[in-house]
Write an enzyme that holds these catalytic residues in place. Structure first.
Site, PDB file in Angstrom:
ATOM      1  N   GLY A 226      -2.016  18.003   8.240  1.00 21.05           N
ATOM      2  CA  GLY A 226      -2.784  18.271   7.030  1.00 21.05           C
ATOM      3  C   GLY A 226      -2.079  17.898   5.756  1.00 21.05           C
TER       4      GLY A 226
ATOM      5  N   SER B 147       7.110  14.497   3.866  1.00 22.85           N
ATOM      6  CA  SER B 147       6.258  15.511   4.509  1.00 22.85           C
ATOM      7  C   SER B 147       6.749  15.910   5.891  1.00 22.85           C
ATOM      8  CB  SER B 147       4.832  14.956   4.634  1.00 22.85           C
ATOM      9  OG  SER B 147       4.839  13.780   5.451  1.00 22.85           O
TER      10      SER B 147
ATOM     11  N   SER C 190       3.250   5.379   8.203  1.00 23.41           N
ATOM     12  CA  SER C 190       4.221   6.132   7.419  1.00 23.41           C
ATOM     13  C   SER C 190       5.574   5.426   7.338  1.00 23.41           C
ATOM     14  CB  SER C 190       4.388   7.509   8.075  1.00 23.41           C
ATOM     15  OG  SER C 190       5.468   8.222   7.545  1.00 23.41           O
TER      16      SER C 190
ATOM     17  N   ARG D 118     -10.257   6.099  12.351  1.00 21.47           N
ATOM     18  CA  ARG D 118     -11.508   5.350  12.414  1.00 21.47           C
ATOM     19  C   ARG D 118     -11.758   4.724  13.779  1.00 21.47           C
ATOM     20  NH1 ARG D 118     -14.360   3.834   7.804  1.00 21.47           N
ATOM     21  NH2 ARG D 118     -15.916   3.443   9.436  1.00 21.47           N
TER      22      ARG D 118
ATOM     23  N   ILE E 103      -8.708   8.829  18.585  1.00 20.37           N
ATOM     24  CA  ILE E 103      -7.739   9.908  18.439  1.00 20.37           C
ATOM     25  C   ILE E 103      -6.472   9.532  19.187  1.00 20.37           C
ATOM     26  CG2 ILE E 103      -7.272  12.361  18.768  1.00 20.37           C
ATOM     27  CD1 ILE E 103     -10.824  11.274  19.183  1.00 20.37           C
TER      28      ILE E 103
ATOM     29  N   TYR F  90       8.474   4.131  -5.859  1.00 23.27           N
ATOM     30  CA  TYR F  90       7.741   5.389  -5.718  1.00 23.27           C
ATOM     31  C   TYR F  90       7.660   6.038  -7.103  1.00 23.27           C
ATOM     32  CZ  TYR F  90       6.514   9.687  -3.101  1.00 23.27           C
ATOM     33  OH  TYR F  90       5.881  10.786  -2.567  1.00 23.27           O
TER      34      TYR F  90
END
Length: 554
Positions: A137, A203, A217, A268, A271, A473
């Site tokens: 999340g 994260s 990532s 899209r 999974i 960044y």
């Protein structure tokens, strides 16, 4: 048990940012952005005080999922549904605190196996429901929400029960890991056997292997270990066309890469249930050194030279002057970073090195591996730093950076509590255009601040180096005006930054992905024909638009 972040903010309950032990931070932020840290925080409402729309799931659909997964793994309570509504972008946090829930999921599912994942997808397709995969999340580009106008049942598929390292091949140096494993989960399991995946995004504590793959990532140590696209060797994906399982091989020439299609697909195509990834032995030695450069341009040239050298650093990071001043302002009284600009360092920098203290730029460069390898790389880097006018200040500040590297997102909640907005955007570009991208993005943000009449601040660091270029960044913040909706001001500033990326030879995102926040730039980034090809891929695999519709392209 699957743990989630706060429904209204970042990270764990009871963990928050504090500034009282950082005496220089409040006056600095007030000066550059007009944000008053002494202002009383806005109260975050209790969830029970908000009007949470009821689930629209037909009882027949809920019953089908219960039969496939078990009643304890099918949820429709308010808290679970709210937690799975959005990610953690600035827009998400503002909306969730306002009680603007958009199109809530009607059900939250927790499959425990690949077979249960296949069953859940089959049921969703048969019912013409929308299914959105959910990892930790932590996404900040709108990759987790259903379209507001969606009338079909919406299901969030939380992969948190699937978090095991299934096998470790010490000869091939690969591991098979379930996609729901959070960063700490998989590192704990690998470290116990002497290995690491080496992937540490900001994260890390709240994101999963599947999420890393789905968003392409990058981690803080990508200079050594590669981005997740380099680390991922094979994937298993449950799709409407069946189970996709790519070969666990280092390279293959078998047409367009299905593995590459899955990377960055944001749910899209299906999974992700597990992946085979490269792993490395835990390093004999690990250290992060701090350096100063006379200005950002010198630091960028040094990073380019390091990337072209025989050195093998794990981290190459240099902050521009604005971020350097912010970093120094966040230091605790008496800390290692707080001593960086003590009288002795200032005298050395200004008198011996001829540096303008207002333009000095802080750099962190990490080294890990064998003791001999670390020594060799440090020697090479030291020579390059000196050649570009810089000097080293030891490993003390680097140790502190390493300890606090996952805490930065908590600052965003703190300033939002005081009516201020802050966010990040990142891009990559060639070494040739890196400095001009930086300067023009900063100029675009400052122009946007002026246009909307707010006092804002933007800073930047180079965070990942490659053969031909690097990632930059950017972080920006401003005090929301009392006579405007803060989100409207945010959209103006964020939009100016993103457009400046495209206009100056950068990409719309280096590692945060596309989602819904960035998709208006996708045609400019990969060309209209490229966007059409991506859309055709999604339509071919998922003609009913049941899998995360609206992400990346329409």
């Amino acid at each position: 048990m699957v743990e989630h972040m706060k429904w209204w903010g970042w990270g764990q309950e009871g963990v928050a940012f504090h500034h009282e032990d950082k005496p220089n931070l409040a006056p600095f932020v007030m000066k550059v952005a007009g944000i008053d840290f002494s202002a009383p925080p806005v109260r975050v409402p209790e969830l029970s005080e908000l009007d949470v729309p009821a689930s629209r799931a037909p009882e027949s659909l809920r019953a089908a999922f219960v039969e496939a997964l078990g009643a304890e793994h099918v949820h429709d309570d308010d808290l679970d549904r709210v937690v799975h509504t959005y990610g953690k972008s600035m827009r998400d946090l503002v909306r969730i605190r306002r009680g603007d829930f958009g199109r809530l999921p009607d059900l939250v599912l927790y499959p425990g196996t690949e077979a249960e994942t296949e069953a859940a997808l089959r049921i969703a397709l048969e019912a013409d429901a929308v299914l959105i995969p959910f990892g930790g999340g932590s996404n900040i580009v709108g990759s987790l929400e259903a379209p507001r106008e969606e009338t079909r049942p919406v299901v969030s598929l939380d992969m948190g029960r699937m978090r095991e390292v299934l096998s470790l091949d010490e000869t091939a140096k690969t591991a098979r890991i379930q996609a729901g494993a959070l960063g700490p989960d998989l590192e704990e399991q690998l470290n116990a056997r002497g290995w690491t995946i080496g992937h540490f995004p900001d994260s890390f504590k709240h994101s999963t292997l599947g999420g890393w793959i789905a968003t392409r990532s990058s981690g803080m140590q990508s200079d050594r270990f590669g981005d997740i696209a380099d680390i991922t060797r094979a994937v298993r994906v449950v799709t409407p066309k069946g189970l996709v399982a790519t070969a666990e091989v280092p390279v293959q020439s078998t047409g367009p890469s299905v593995r590459e299609m899955v990377l960055g697909s944001e749910g899209r195509l299906g999974i992700i249930t597990e992946a085979t990834v490269q792993v490395h032995r835990l390093a004999e030695e690990r250290v992060i050194q701090a350096y100063f450069f006379p200005d950002y341009g010198s630091g960028l040239k040094a990073m380019q030279a390091i990337a072209a050298s025989d050195a093998q650093p794990s981290i190459t990071r240099v902050s521009d002057a604005n971020e350097t001043q912010f970093t120094l302002a966040t230091s605790k009284k008496g800390s290692a970073v707080g001593q960086l600009l003590n009288k002795g360092v200032q005298l050395y920098a200004s008198r011996r090195k001829g540096m303008d203290l207002s333009q000095m730029c802080l750099s962190f460069i990490g080294f890990e591996g064998s003791a001999a390898g670390v020594r060799r790389s440090k020697t090479i880097v030291g020579e390059i730093v000196r050649k570009h006018g810089g000097f080293g200040v030891g490993s003390g500040p680097g140790t502190l950076y390493d300890q606090k590297k996952f805490d930065t997102p908590y600052i965003r909640d703190f300033i939002l509590d005081r009516g201020a907005y802050g966010d990040v955007s990142e891009t990559s570009s060639s070494w040739t255009t890196l400095k001009s991208v930086h300067d023009n993005v900063v100029a675009a943000a400052e122009k946007a601040f002026a246009e909307v009449g707010v006092k804002g601040f933007i800073f930047c660091h180079l965070s990942h180096s490659y053969h031909s270029g690097a990632c930059q960044y950017f972080t920006f913040a401003f005090q929301a005006p009392s006579d405007h909706d803060g989100l409207e001001v945010y959209d103006t500033v964020k939009g100016a930054i993103q457009q400046a990326f495209i206009d100056n030879g950068g990409t719309l995102s280096h590692h945060h992905a596309v989602g819904r926040e960035h998709k208006r730039w996708i045609g400019q980034d990969i060309s209209p024909a490229g966007a059409e090809i991506v859309g055709a891929l999604f339509a071919g695999v998922d003609p009913g638009r049941n899998l995360n519709p609206g992400a990346i392209v329409d």
